[in-house]
Design a protein around this motif. Structure first.
Motif, PDB file in Angstrom:
ATOM      1  N   UNK A 149       0.702  -1.304   0.019  1.00  0.00           N
ATOM      2  CA  UNK A 149       0.071   0.388   0.122  1.00  0.00           C
ATOM      3  C   UNK A 149       1.066   1.607   0.182  1.00  0.00           C
ATOM      4  N   UNK A 150       1.572   1.746   0.799  1.00  0.00           N
ATOM      5  CA  UNK A 150       2.994   2.542   1.039  1.00  0.00           C
ATOM      6  C   UNK A 150       3.093   2.839  -0.172  1.00  0.00           C
ATOM      7  N   UNK A 151       3.902   1.950  -0.681  1.00  0.00           N
ATOM      8  CA  UNK A 151       4.720   1.883  -1.843  1.00  0.00           C
ATOM      9  C   UNK A 151       3.620   2.126  -3.124  1.00  0.00           C
ATOM     10  N   UNK A 152       3.020   1.793  -3.111  1.00  0.00           N
ATOM     11  CA  UNK A 152       2.366   2.153  -4.537  1.00  0.00           C
ATOM     12  C   UNK A 152       1.831   3.723  -4.206  1.00  0.00           C
ATOM     13  N   UNK A 153       1.275   3.963  -3.397  1.00  0.00           N
ATOM     14  CA  UNK A 153       0.841   5.706  -3.242  1.00  0.00           C
ATOM     15  C   UNK A 153       1.333   6.397  -3.173  1.00  0.00           C
ATOM     16  N   UNK A 208       2.720   7.096   9.949  1.00  0.00           N
ATOM     17  CA  UNK A 208       2.928   8.149   9.751  1.00  0.00           C
ATOM     18  C   UNK A 208       3.557   8.307   8.808  1.00  0.00           C
ATOM     19  N   UNK A 209       3.887   7.500   7.361  1.00  0.00           N
ATOM     20  CA  UNK A 209       3.659   7.785   5.890  1.00  0.00           C
ATOM     21  C   UNK A 209       2.216   7.859   5.978  1.00  0.00           C
ATOM     22  N   UNK A 210       0.787   6.846   6.672  1.00  0.00           N
ATOM     23  CA  UNK A 210       0.036   6.786   5.634  1.00  0.00           C
ATOM     24  C   UNK A 210      -0.935   8.135   6.333  1.00  0.00           C
TER      25      UNK A 210
END
Length: 536
Positions: A192-196, A230-232
């Motif tokens: 999820x994080x890498x794609x966004x 945090x990234x989200x």
């Protein structure tokens, strides 16, 4: 899309349960402890659990499960910047995959790790066939986690190589896999994080908005979650700022500034907080936040340059943008720098420099084809055409930019384009059309609280030819003055004009300043004496 992670998982509770009986855990439970510890920020426990789990799996004759534990151990070490130990464990993975009892499952892990290594070394072309092979093997053994991670890596590599359509297609496929429940929480988080992050870095705000919402739902369902949180939150702040939710975006960015431990994410949070202060006209806190971001190693352009521009320090702004343009930046970051360079160059009267930046921006938009990049390029070209007196050419370019920003539901950018459209209408001799555009932009900017942009708008919207008694009031200020002359309070005016009390107070202050009078009653007398209002 329904997110599998929407089912609430209490990782803190599960961690406590497993730790309480750690000495009695079997291989599968040790593996689960590794994940629960990772998700709740107990990294030392996580590493110890996965190390023990891989040995226990080997004792049980389950090589593929042992390799999986080693993979996640190396992955999490790498994520925390411990590259030496991460490489050591990846070496262990290749050693295990070379055993005689290796199978297609272990082969898939081997190919994935080889692809990740090539990607990390900058060999994007070399990583692509390895990612493809890893995905094929993952599908053959029906491993959704491996398939998602391999497809994610393939998509990122293809996008960087310029094969944008296929690359974004891979990223979409990863999101659909997660939504269909084919991917465990363990792989869903990093995927999820890498794609966004990849979508935001390349200016695909349309996709990023959709997947960021789903990422937020997934994170909210993971109780006790530490990594990705945090990234989200920061991704959400970025998307909320685009959508005009500046107050909520500021709260989200400030939350990350207070709690984040990862340096890169913390630096990005400070930059986002600075930008939200800047667009709202809070110069001092914006400057402090930019300083925090810079201290953590974050590039602070174009935000800092635009802060200088708001203060009228155009040469300083240009110097910062020139330095940033010499750096290697991702497409979205570069486009933002180039768009700012066009703006500052035009304000400095340097048309050649503006055209140069706009040409590079157009190339970037053509390469990636996303709505936001296309809108920025059209807007830049339209503003240059306007400055060169080609209003007939400027209008369709600016209108195209406005339509793209509206499709992205980006009210701030759309309002700024409408200001430019108003200027083009004025140059074409359509003063009424110009004022209509200015009014529409004013409503949007007032709603956002975009103080510096409102100030620029009021300077532009003021009629260029004034009578001897014309103090240069904008149309909105005339509306407010008429209601002040009726004896209305700020609150009543705000309700009537659908403005905030603070915005009305700002207008009243501007009116008193322009009329050079000390009070509302004096402003009323001036207005009647000079025919500025019609009420009795």
């Amino acid at each position: 899309m329904t997110i599998r992670g929407a089912t609430v998982v209490d990782w803190t509770g599960r961690f406590d349960q497993l730790v309480a009986r750690e000495a009695l855990l079997d291989a599968a439970e040790l593996d689960e402890l590794g994940q629960a510890a990772w998700f709740t920020g107990r990294d030392d426990v996580s590493h110890r659990a996965w190390e023990r789990a891989h040995l226990r799996h080997l004792d049980d004759g389950d090589l593929a499960a042992a390799v999986r534990c080693v993979f996640w151990l190396g992955f999490t070490l790498s994520e925390h910047g411990d590259q030496v130990r991460a490489r050591t464990w990846m070496g262990r993975l290749f050693e295990l995959c070379a055993r005689p009892d290796a199978d297609p499952h272990t082969d898939a892990y081997r190919e994935l790790c080889s692809a990740v290594g090539r990607f990390a070394q900058g060999d994007l072309e070399g990583s692509v066939p390895l990612y493809r092979r890893a995905a094929e093997l993952a599908i053959a053994v029906d491993d959704g986690d491996l398939d998602a991670l391999a497809t994610m890596g393939l998509g990122r590599a293809l996008v960087r190589l310029g094969q944008v359509e296929e690359g974004f297609g891979c990223l979409d496929r990863v999101m659909l896999m997660i939504g269909s429940g084919r991917v465990s929480d363990r792989a869903a988080g990093p995927a999820f994080c890498a794609v966004v992050a990849s979508l935001l870095a390349r200016g695909d705000l349309e996709r990023a908005r959709v997947w960021t919402r789903d990422l937020g739902e997934w994170c909210d369902a993971q109780r006790g979650l530490e990594p990705f949180r945090g990234e989200c939150t920061l991704h959400r702040a970025t998307v909320m700022q685009l959508g005009g939710e500046w107050g909520e975006a500021a709260k989200a960015a400030e939350q990350v500034c207070r709690s984040e431990k990862r340096v890169e994410t913390l630096a990005n949070a400070w930059y986002r907080a600075a930008e939200l202060h800047r667009v709202a006209g809070r110069a001092a806190p914006a400057r402090d936040a930019f300083r925090q971001a810079a201290a953590l190693g974050r590039e602070v352009q174009p935000g800092l340059a635009l802060l200088h521009r708001d203060a009228g320090e155009l040469d300083t702004a240009w110097s910062g943008l020139t330095r940033a343009r010499a750096m290697t930046l991702g497409p979205a970051a570069r486009a933002e720098v180039l768009a700012a360079a066009v703006t500052v160059a035009l304000e400095r009267g340097r048309l050649a420099e503006a055209r140069d930046a706009a040409a590079e921006l157009a190339e970037c938009a053509a390469a990636f084809g996303t709505l936001s990049l296309r809108a920025q390029a059209s807007q830049a070209q339209g503003e240059i055409a306007l400055r060169e007196g080609r209003s007939a050419e400027a209008l369709p370019l600016l209108r195209a930019a406005w339509l793209d920003w509206r499709r992205l539901d980006a009210p701030h950018q759309a309002a700024l384009v409408r200001v430019a459209i108003g200027c083009a209408a004025r140059v074409a001799g359509d003063e009424e059309g110009a004022q209509l555009e200015f009014d529409a932009a004013r409503v949007a900017l007032e709603g956002l609280g975009a103080v510096p942009d409102l100030a620029r708008l009021e300077r532009l919207a003021t009629t260029t030819q004034r009578g001897p008694a014309d103090p240069g009031l904008s149309r909105r200020e005339r509306e407010v003055l008429e209601l002040v002359a009726r004896g209305w309070s700020n609150q009543r005016i705000a309700e009537h004009l659908f403005l905030s009390d603070r915005t009305v107070a700002r207008h009243v202050g501007s009116i008193l300043s322009k009329l050079d009078v000390p009070s509302r009653s004096a402003a009323t007398a001036y207005a009647f004496g000079h025919g500025l209002v019609t009420v009795a």
